[in-house]
Design an enzyme around this catalytic site. Structure first.
Site, PDB file in Angstrom:
ATOM      1  N   CYS A  16       0.851  -1.197   0.000  1.00 41.34           N
ATOM      2  CA  CYS A  16       0.000   0.000   0.000  1.00 41.34           C
ATOM      3  C   CYS A  16       0.886   1.247   0.000  1.00 41.34           C
ATOM      4  CB  CYS A  16      -0.895  -0.027   1.233  1.00 41.34           C
ATOM      5  SG  CYS A  16      -1.712   1.525   1.627  1.00 41.34           S
ATOM      6  N   CYS A  19       0.085   3.716   2.738  1.00 39.21           N
ATOM      7  CA  CYS A  19       0.524   3.214   4.053  1.00 39.21           C
ATOM      8  C   CYS A  19       1.994   3.544   4.272  1.00 39.21           C
ATOM      9  CB  CYS A  19       0.330   1.705   4.137  1.00 39.21           C
ATOM     10  SG  CYS A  19      -1.376   1.152   3.991  1.00 39.21           S
TER      11      CYS A  19
END
Length: 105
Positions: A16, A19
């Site tokens: 991600c 993230c």
């Protein structure tokens, strides 16, 4: 998540990109709130147990940050946030759930 102290869990995973961008911000804010709020990271793809926990909590995407007190979810932040936005959210949770902070000290 069963902690007596207000806890912020970062549900993330290594694929991600948002993230990964949030990670240093999360770490900086964690350092600033050390002793007041517990900061924890949970990689939702690390194992089946983590994945199942995320599903059970209704985590639909990453990054998702969930505030807990004594195992009870108190609020959720979805998506990337700037340092100021994250600090504001933490401050708001501290103010709204002061009893969790008071019980832990």
């Amino acid at each position: 998540m069963e902690s007596d102290i207000l806890t912020l869990v970062d549900f993330w995973h290594h694929r991600c990109p948002w993230c990964l961008r949030l990670n240093p911000i999360f770490e900086d804010v964690a350092e600033e709130y050390k002793g007041k709020v517990k900061f924890v990271k949970m990689n939702v793809l690390a194992n089946l147990e983590n994945r199942q926990l995320a599903i059970n909590l209704g985590i639909m995407g990453t990054p998702t940050l969930v505030f807990f007190c004594k195992g009870r979810p108190l609020g959720t932040i979805v998506g990337f946030k700037s340092k100021d936005q994250l600090k504001n959210a933490v401050d708001e949770m501290i103010a709204r759930h002061k009893e969790c902070i008071d019980q832990s000290t």
